[in-house]
Design an enzyme around this catalytic site. Structure first.
Site, PDB file in Angstrom:
ATOM      1  N   CYS A   1       0.132  -1.037   0.340  1.00 46.32           N
ATOM      2  CA  CYS A   1      -0.120   0.570   0.064  1.00 46.32           C
ATOM      3  C   CYS A   1       0.547   1.210  -0.113  1.00 46.32           C
ATOM      4  O   CYS A   1       1.847   1.356   0.620  1.00 46.32           O
ATOM      5  CB  CYS A   1      -1.196  -0.257   0.735  1.00 46.32           C
ATOM      6  SG  CYS A   1      -1.731   1.069   1.883  1.00 46.32           S
TER       7      CYS A   1
ATOM      8  N   ASP B   1       0.327   3.402   1.596  1.00 43.64           N
ATOM      9  CA  ASP B   1       0.262   4.407   3.084  1.00 43.64           C
ATOM     10  C   ASP B   1       1.878   4.658   3.430  1.00 43.64           C
ATOM     11  O   ASP B   1       2.534   3.687   3.254  1.00 43.64           O
ATOM     12  CB  ASP B   1      -0.609   3.252   3.854  1.00 43.64           C
ATOM     13  CG  ASP B   1      -0.841   4.245   5.206  1.00 43.64           C
ATOM     14  OD1 ASP B   1       0.423   4.718   6.024  1.00 43.64           O
ATOM     15  OD2 ASP B   1      -1.667   4.126   5.644  1.00 43.64           O
TER      16      ASP B   1
ATOM     17  N   ARG C   1       2.797   4.888   6.389  1.00 43.32           N
ATOM     18  CA  ARG C   1       2.629   4.171   7.837  1.00 43.32           C
ATOM     19  C   ARG C   1       3.798   2.797   7.403  1.00 43.32           C
ATOM     20  O   ARG C   1       4.214   1.906   8.101  1.00 43.32           O
ATOM     21  CB  ARG C   1       2.202   4.114   8.354  1.00 43.32           C
ATOM     22  CG  ARG C   1       1.839   5.726   9.702  1.00 43.32           C
ATOM     23  CD  ARG C   1       0.372   5.126   9.548  1.00 43.32           C
ATOM     24  NE  ARG C   1      -0.950   4.943   8.409  1.00 43.32           N
ATOM     25  CZ  ARG C   1      -1.482   4.662   8.862  1.00 43.32           C
ATOM     26  NH1 ARG C   1      -2.672   5.194  10.206  1.00 43.32           N
ATOM     27  NH2 ARG C   1      -2.995   4.749   7.825  1.00 43.32           N
TER      28      ARG C   1
ATOM     29  N   HIS D   1      -1.886  -4.294   4.920  1.00 40.07           N
ATOM     30  CA  HIS D   1      -1.766  -3.707   5.795  1.00 40.07           C
ATOM     31  C   HIS D   1      -3.073  -3.622   6.926  1.00 40.07           C
ATOM     32  O   HIS D   1      -4.087  -3.116   6.421  1.00 40.07           O
ATOM     33  CB  HIS D   1      -0.595  -2.684   6.075  1.00 40.07           C
ATOM     34  CG  HIS D   1      -1.649  -1.121   6.417  1.00 40.07           C
ATOM     35  ND1 HIS D   1      -2.130   0.071   7.158  1.00 40.07           N
ATOM     36  CD2 HIS D   1      -1.746  -0.984   4.676  1.00 40.07           C
ATOM     37  CE1 HIS D   1      -2.664   0.732   6.217  1.00 40.07           C
ATOM     38  NE2 HIS D   1      -2.611   0.389   4.866  1.00 40.07           N
TER      39      HIS D   1
ATOM     40  N   CYS E   1      -6.008   0.088   6.799  1.00 41.09           N
ATOM     41  CA  CYS E   1      -5.659   0.506   5.868  1.00 41.09           C
ATOM     42  C   CYS E   1      -7.271   1.857   5.668  1.00 41.09           C
ATOM     43  O   CYS E   1      -7.971   0.870   5.363  1.00 41.09           O
ATOM     44  CB  CYS E   1      -5.821  -0.598   4.087  1.00 41.09           C
ATOM     45  SG  CYS E   1      -5.546  -0.146   3.047  1.00 41.09           S
TER      46      CYS E   1
HETATM   47 CO    CO Z   1      -4.067   0.891   2.761  1.00 43.01          CO
END
Ligand code: CO
Length: 216
Positions: free
Chosen positions: A46, A48, A50, A102, A105
């Site tokens: 992803c 993302d 993080r 993750h 999400c």
């Molecule tokens: Co995500």
């Protein structure tokens, strides 16, 4: 807890310190790497911020070929994903493809709701389709978080199969190339990766309808 965001200047200084640090430990590191890459792993994760691919699995530059998009999707008509996959499998000859989703999400969470966010709602439709088709699995789960986390896992599993259904992966298996596709999921709250144990490494693991064979 609030902290000031780093400035662009900070980023450039961080980079200088990082490069210097590596070069001091191994002066040949960058010159050697500049000549070629030979990663064993393709990571599909992803976007993302993080979930930084290299950091969480402790790999250096040159060790991980990476593709990231919102909600770690493998969409069969996505030329970007297909090109990354083809290059990784056929040219770099990676041994493993890891789909790493993750928990928590935002893309998965959005797909479970009805709030309009714009163009990205179209991208997330595949996850909404998945949720809709597996609805029975969610009835027993009380909290929203548990529901989101289950869909995060189901989404990873779906993407492992989507990858394995491509001609790229099936051609590799037909050639006898060693290639395994794995499904992992990362926990934002503890930094730990969990193996979902959905590894596919041969066409015999696919449903008949998805198997592609040479025409006779
Ligand atoms: Co995500």
């Amino acid at each position: 807890m609030t902290k000031e965001s780093p400035t662009l200047q900070d980023l450039l200084e961080n980079n200088r310190a990082w490069a210097q640090d590596i070069s001091e430990q191994d002066p040949e590191f960058f010159p050697t790497l500049a000549k070629q890459q030979a990663p064993d792993y393709l990571w599909i994760g992803c976007s993302d911020s993080r979930v930084p691919a290299n950091e969480i699995v402790g790999l250096m530059p040159g060790e991980l070929f990476v593709h990231r998009n919102v909600a770690n999707m493998v969409v069969h008509t996505d030329m970007n994903l297909l090109s990354v996959l083809q290059y990784a499998v056929e040219i770099l000859k990676v041994r493993h493809v890891i789909v790493c989703g993750h928990y928590g999400c935002g893309g998965v969470k959005a797909a479970m709701g009805n709030e309009k966010m714009g163009l990205i709602d179209n991208w997330l439709l595949e996850i909404k389709d998945l949720y809709h088709s597996k609805k029975d699995m969610f009835y027993g789960l009380q909290s929203e978080q548990d529901q989101v986390d289950l869909l995060c896992e189901l989404n990873v599993v779906r993407q492992v199969y989507n990858l394995s259904h491509t001609t790229i992966v099936q051609d590799a298996w037909a050639r006898g190339q060693k290639l395994a596709v794995h499904g992992w999921i990362y926990g934002l709250t503890d930094g730990r990766v969990k193996n979902l144990n959905v590894t596919l490494n041969k066409s015999g693991q696919l449903a008949d309808i998805y198997r592609i064979s040479e025409s006779k």
